[in-house]
Design a protein around this motif. Structure first.
Motif, PDB file in Angstrom:
ATOM      1  N   GLY A 140       0.831  -1.202   0.000  1.00 56.58           N
ATOM      2  CA  GLY A 140       0.000   0.000   0.000  1.00 56.58           C
ATOM      3  C   GLY A 140       0.866   1.251   0.000  1.00 56.58           C
ATOM      4  N   ARG A 141       0.476   2.255   0.781  1.00 57.52           N
ATOM      5  CA  ARG A 141       1.196   3.527   0.747  1.00 57.52           C
ATOM      6  C   ARG A 141       1.142   4.188   2.106  1.00 57.52           C
ATOM      7  NH1 ARG A 141      -2.367   7.731   0.871  1.00 57.52           N
ATOM      8  NH2 ARG A 141      -4.557   7.139   0.670  1.00 57.52           N
ATOM      9  N   MET A 142       1.956   5.254   2.286  1.00 52.45           N
ATOM     10  CA  MET A 142       1.878   6.102   3.471  1.00 52.45           C
ATOM     11  C   MET A 142       0.827   7.166   3.196  1.00 52.45           C
ATOM     12  SD  MET A 142       3.032   6.608   6.473  1.00 52.45           S
ATOM     13  CE  MET A 142       3.282   7.855   7.715  1.00 52.45           C
ATOM     14  N   PHE A 143       0.136   7.620   4.222  1.00 51.41           N
ATOM     15  CA  PHE A 143      -0.775   8.772   4.012  1.00 51.41           C
ATOM     16  C   PHE A 143       0.064  10.016   3.725  1.00 51.41           C
ATOM     17  CE2 PHE A 143      -0.403   7.785   8.581  1.00 51.41           C
ATOM     18  CZ  PHE A 143       0.259   8.919   9.033  1.00 51.41           C
ATOM     19  N   VAL A 154      -7.044   7.725   8.375  1.00 47.58           N
ATOM     20  CA  VAL A 154      -6.374   6.638   7.643  1.00 47.58           C
ATOM     21  C   VAL A 154      -5.231   6.143   8.522  1.00 47.58           C
ATOM     22  CG1 VAL A 154      -6.970   7.348   5.305  1.00 47.58           C
ATOM     23  CG2 VAL A 154      -4.985   8.365   6.443  1.00 47.58           C
ATOM     24  N   ALA A 155      -4.792   4.921   8.253  1.00 47.63           N
ATOM     25  CA  ALA A 155      -3.740   4.360   9.113  1.00 47.63           C
ATOM     26  C   ALA A 155      -2.812   3.451   8.323  1.00 47.63           C
ATOM     27  CB  ALA A 155      -4.357   3.574  10.264  1.00 47.63           C
ATOM     28  N   VAL A 156      -1.556   3.409   8.795  1.00 48.84           N
ATOM     29  CA  VAL A 156      -0.587   2.432   8.285  1.00 48.84           C
ATOM     30  C   VAL A 156      -0.298   1.516   9.469  1.00 48.84           C
ATOM     31  CG1 VAL A 156       1.794   2.132   7.524  1.00 48.84           C
ATOM     32  CG2 VAL A 156       0.404   3.983   6.574  1.00 48.84           C
ATOM     33  N   ILE A 157      -0.323   0.208   9.228  1.00 48.58           N
ATOM     34  CA  ILE A 157      -0.165  -0.718  10.356  1.00 48.58           C
ATOM     35  C   ILE A 157       1.100  -1.559  10.203  1.00 48.58           C
ATOM     36  CG2 ILE A 157      -2.648  -0.799  10.821  1.00 48.58           C
ATOM     37  CD1 ILE A 157      -2.742  -3.484   9.377  1.00 48.58           C
ATOM     38  N   GLY A 158       1.598  -2.028  11.326  1.00 49.22           N
ATOM     39  CA  GLY A 158       2.759  -2.924  11.322  1.00 49.22           C
ATOM     40  C   GLY A 158       2.334  -4.347  10.996  1.00 49.22           C
ATOM     41  N   ILE A 204       2.397  -2.011  15.817  1.00 49.78           N
ATOM     42  CA  ILE A 204       2.201  -0.565  15.868  1.00 49.78           C
ATOM     43  C   ILE A 204       1.185  -0.112  14.811  1.00 49.78           C
ATOM     44  CG2 ILE A 204       4.072  -0.081  14.240  1.00 49.78           C
ATOM     45  CD1 ILE A 204       4.766   2.312  16.103  1.00 49.78           C
ATOM     46  N   VAL A 205       0.493   0.973  15.129  1.00 46.64           N
ATOM     47  CA  VAL A 205      -0.407   1.612  14.156  1.00 46.64           C
ATOM     48  C   VAL A 205       0.027   3.070  14.032  1.00 46.64           C
ATOM     49  CG1 VAL A 205      -2.795   2.287  13.656  1.00 46.64           C
ATOM     50  CG2 VAL A 205      -2.315   0.101  14.816  1.00 46.64           C
ATOM     51  N   LEU A 206       0.205   3.531  12.799  1.00 44.87           N
ATOM     52  CA  LEU A 206       0.545   4.939  12.573  1.00 44.87           C
ATOM     53  C   LEU A 206      -0.666   5.629  11.953  1.00 44.87           C
ATOM     54  CD1 LEU A 206       4.103   4.603  10.920  1.00 44.87           C
ATOM     55  CD2 LEU A 206       3.547   4.942  13.350  1.00 44.87           C
ATOM     56  N   GLY A 207      -1.039   6.775  12.552  1.00 46.15           N
ATOM     57  CA  GLY A 207      -2.130   7.542  11.961  1.00 46.15           C
ATOM     58  C   GLY A 207      -1.695   8.984  11.826  1.00 46.15           C
ATOM     59  N   PRO A 208      -2.445   9.801  11.075  1.00 45.23           N
ATOM     60  CA  PRO A 208      -2.094  11.216  10.959  1.00 45.23           C
ATOM     61  C   PRO A 208      -2.180  11.878  12.332  1.00 45.23           C
ATOM     62  CG  PRO A 208      -3.720  10.580   9.329  1.00 45.23           C
ATOM     63  CD  PRO A 208      -3.609   9.442  10.283  1.00 45.23           C
ATOM     64  N   LEU A 209      -1.222  12.770  12.599  1.00 49.08           N
ATOM     65  CA  LEU A 209      -1.097  13.394  13.910  1.00 49.08           C
ATOM     66  C   LEU A 209      -2.406  14.027  14.415  1.00 49.08           C
ATOM     67  CD1 LEU A 209       0.641  14.315  16.319  1.00 49.08           C
ATOM     68  CD2 LEU A 209       1.558  16.112  14.871  1.00 49.08           C
ATOM     69  N   PRO A 210      -3.084  14.879  13.618  1.00 51.44           N
ATOM     70  CA  PRO A 210      -4.287  15.542  14.158  1.00 51.44           C
ATOM     71  C   PRO A 210      -5.387  14.540  14.505  1.00 51.44           C
ATOM     72  CG  PRO A 210      -3.537  16.591  12.129  1.00 51.44           C
ATOM     73  CD  PRO A 210      -2.771  15.334  12.254  1.00 51.44           C
ATOM     74  N   ALA A 211      -5.563  13.568  13.649  1.00 50.01           N
ATOM     75  CA  ALA A 211      -6.640  12.601  13.871  1.00 50.01           C
ATOM     76  C   ALA A 211      -6.375  11.770  15.117  1.00 50.01           C
ATOM     77  CB  ALA A 211      -6.785  11.685  12.647  1.00 50.01           C
TER      78      ALA A 211
END
Ligand SMILES: Nc1ncnc2c1ncn2[C@@H]1O[C@H](COP(=O)(O)OP(=O)(O)OP(=O)(O)O)[C@@H](O)[C@H]1O
Ligand SMILES: [Mg+2]
Lengths: 409, 226
Positions: A140-143, A154-158, A204-211
């Motif tokens: 997939g991709r990074m936001f 949206v999220a990127v997961i490990g 780990i789960v990465l999401g956009p900072l504001p969200a």
């Protein structure tokens, strides 16, 4: 007199009292085993810390709120966190030689997808986070910046999260719940495995900072504040200058006057590495010193038994002299006996030490690290112990008067 | 020719000076057979120890053929004992951990002789004293007479020039003592110089030359002086 005959004499004297010889060597066995185990533990700890630190990313500066003002309670209350997203933007714009600046918030959250649950770390980040932490996208991709700004969920997961929630299925495009908020998975990180600290870096789960800030960790992080700003210098040469410039800039922005303490701390990997190496080196030296003391105790045990042996074998010594042994032959024979006892103890101790280190490494999921100098050093040391502590008894034996020695009962 | 001249050995005991040897002169050619007799404390063992290079005189000279033994250092004396002297003690002085063969090998070890050769020679020496079948026995597994014969075999190992025996039969009963004496006579008739100390008048009577001691001095010297 041939040296192999001297060795034979020493060996037969040792073999004549197997139990006593074994007990005599025991002190050295324990001493050497302790030295080997201790240094191996020390080195293992050092390697573990080093891999943990370098696993964080290269040329990295970590800016966090000052330790004094962000104790656990203060941070939990969210009251005193001093660094902000605006600080991060200012650093990115004004400091030269910066490859990436990544403000981050983080929390722990319950994840759910299609009836499966999983608890994981969630971090609110900007796309630059991947650059700063040396992460890459596997699927997939990074936001992007725009999605982040718009507060898109949206999220990127490990890979661990992907496996736990979706098994073998492709997670990209699927929806997950993070706490009570739905997020859409847009990408999966390349696996990084365990960190040196024993943490699963793929969990780990990465999401956009504001969200993430507003929906997941909102209660703890107010306004524009962040918990960490990662700064990646463009090169190793830039590292300390970038750190200085960023510190100066933050002091200006936080209106800290000359002489006042920073309300944040900036650490770079090189300095953390150095500090931890110094700490583990001290630790290792301390352990080795304790072990060395036990080696000396072992040496005293050998000396004691050798003195007994000289007394017991006075007549033998007298007879050997009567049939032609030189004083040096007697000296060497007894010194060899003492060195052989000590060296045998050293070899056994080395084996036990290596075995023990292996076992500890297994139990503590610790990297197995026997320093390459362990074998030559511990064998050299045990030989030296035998020589030093055998010297006096051997010298006594060699100074005996043959007539008196022969008369002894 | 072996010769001692005006040999003195004194010990300082507090304020008193004890003279174990008070001026002994003695010479004898190769192949001699001497018996030394005398009361206890007369200095017999002291002379033997000096002749054997185990001890040094306080004053006087010791000439062994052309060698001045009085001037040898510790290593020189060790070499002298190893090469020239065979010593037989009253109490055998065998090493209990070693077999008969290994005990006989010992002087050859200090002479630096190779394992193979010294095994052969030790076995030969044991055969000479009639113990060929006891070579792997330990001292504790042998009778006193057998032990003394092992000790004699050991004293012969490096083909010495002088055999010194200080009361060699003192710890043996009379019949085994006789066997041992016969062995010495045999060795002497093969050409070996033998000096023995004895309290037994019968033993002394069989020697070709008899030297009597008293208070650290020679008081009688009978028999062949050639
Ligand atoms: N180390 C010593 N210190 C003091 N006096 C000694 C020492 N060795 C021997 N003597 C003395 O020297 C004298 C001679 O002793 P030596 O052993 O030669 O006697 P001996 O003739 O062999 O006697 P024995 O027949 O009892 O064996 C004795 O008076 C003895 O006490
Ligand atoms: Mg005597």
């Amino acid at each position: 007199m041939k040296s192999k005959d001297l060795i034979r004499f020493a060996a037969s004297a040792i073999a004549a009292h197997p139990m006593r010889s074994a007990l005599t060597s025991l002190g050295v066995v324990i001493g050497v085993a302790a030295v080997v185990m201790m240094t191996s533990i020390g080195l293992g700890a050092q390697q573990r810390v080093m891999s943990a630190i370098s696993g964080l990313g290269s040329n990295l500066i970590i800016v966090s709120p000052a330790a004094s003002r962000s104790g656990f309670a203060a941070q939990a209350a969210g009251s005193d966190i001093s660094i902000t997203g605006a600080d991060a933007e200012a650093i990115a714009k004004q400091v030269e030689g910066v490859a990436a600046v990544a403000p981050t918030v983080r929390g722990q959250a319950q994840l759910a997808s299609e009836g499966t649950n999983w608890n994981s770390r969630i971090e609110g980040v900007t796309p630059d986070y991947l650059v700063a932490r040396d992460l890459t996208i596997g699927q997939g991709r990074m936001f992007d910046e725009r999605e982040a700004r718009q507060g898109r969920t949206v999220a990127v997961i490990g890979t661990t999260v992907a496996r736990e929630l979706f098994g073998d299925a492709d997670p990209v495009g699927k929806r997950i719940r993070v706490g009570s908020s739905p997020f859409q998975v847009v990408g999966v990180l390349t696996s990084k495995g365990q960190s040196g600290f024993g943490q699963d870096q793929d969990d780990i789960v990465l999401g956009p900072l504001p969200a993430v800030r507003s929906r997941v960790v909102g209660r703890r992080v107010k306004g524009d504040t962040v918990q960490t700003i990662y700064i990646k210098a463009a090169s190793e040469d830039d590292l300390s200058r970038v750190q200085e410039d960023a510190t100066t800039l933050l002091r200006e922005r936080h209106r800290i006057r000359e002489g006042e303490d920073d309300d944040f701390q900036a650490q770079n990997m090189a300095s953390i590495l150095q500090a931890s190496q110094a700490a583990t080196a001290t630790f290792t030296i301390l352990l080795a010193a304790v072990a060395a003391v036990s080696l000396v105790v072992g040496g005293v045990g050998i000396m004691n038994i050798m003195l007994v042996a000289v007394t017991e074998r006075t007549r033998e010594i007298g007879l050997r002299m009567a049939v032609g042994a030189k004083r040096s032959d007697i000296l060497i024979q007894f010194a060899l006996e003492s060195v052989a006892l000590s060296l045998a103890g050293g070899i056994l101790g080395l084996l036990i030490g290596i075995g023990g280190a292996l076992l500890i490494a297994q139990l503590g999921s610790w990297p197995m690290a026997i320093p390459s100098w362990a074998a030559p050093l511990s064998l050299g040391f045990s030989m030296a112990v035998g020589l030093v502590f055998g010297a006096y008894p051997s010298w006594q034996a060699s100074r005996l008067d043959p007539i008196e020695a022969l008369r002894r009962e | 020719m072996i010769e001692v001249r005006d040999l003195k050995k004194t010990y300082q005991m507090g304020d008193e000076t004890v003279a174990a040897l008070a001026g002994v002169s003695l010479s004898f050619p190769r192949g001699s057979y001497l018996a030394i007799t005398g009361p206890s404390g007369s200095g017999k063992s002291t002379l033997m120890n000096i002749l054997g290079g185990l001890d040094r005189p306080t004053s006087g000279q010791y000439l062994f053929e052309d060698e001045d033994v009085s001037h040898l250092d510790d290593d020189g004396l060790a070499h002298f004992r190893n090469q020239r002297i065979g010593f037989v003690f009253q109490s055998f002085q065998l090493l209990p951990r070693y077999s008969a063969l290994q005990n006989v090998e010992l002087p050859m070890v200090y002479a630096g002789i190779e394992v193979k050769e010294r095994r052969e020679r030790a076995a030969e020496m044991l055969a000479k004293v009639g113990l060929a079948d006891r070579r792997h026995h330990r001292p504790t597994q042998m009778s006193g007479g057998q032990q003394q014969r092992v000790a004699i075999a050991r004293s012969l190992a490096n083909h010495p020039d002088l055999l010194l025996a200080d009361e060699p039969t003192g710890a043996l009963d009379s019949s085994t003592g006789k066997d041992v004496m016969a062995l010495f006579e045999q060795l002497n008739s093969d050409g070996l110089t033998v000096i023995l100390v004895t309290h037994d008048a019968n033993v002394a009577a069989r020697a070709r030359r008899r030297v009597g001691f008293r208070d650290g001095l020679i008081v009688s010297d009978e028999g062949a002086k050639s």
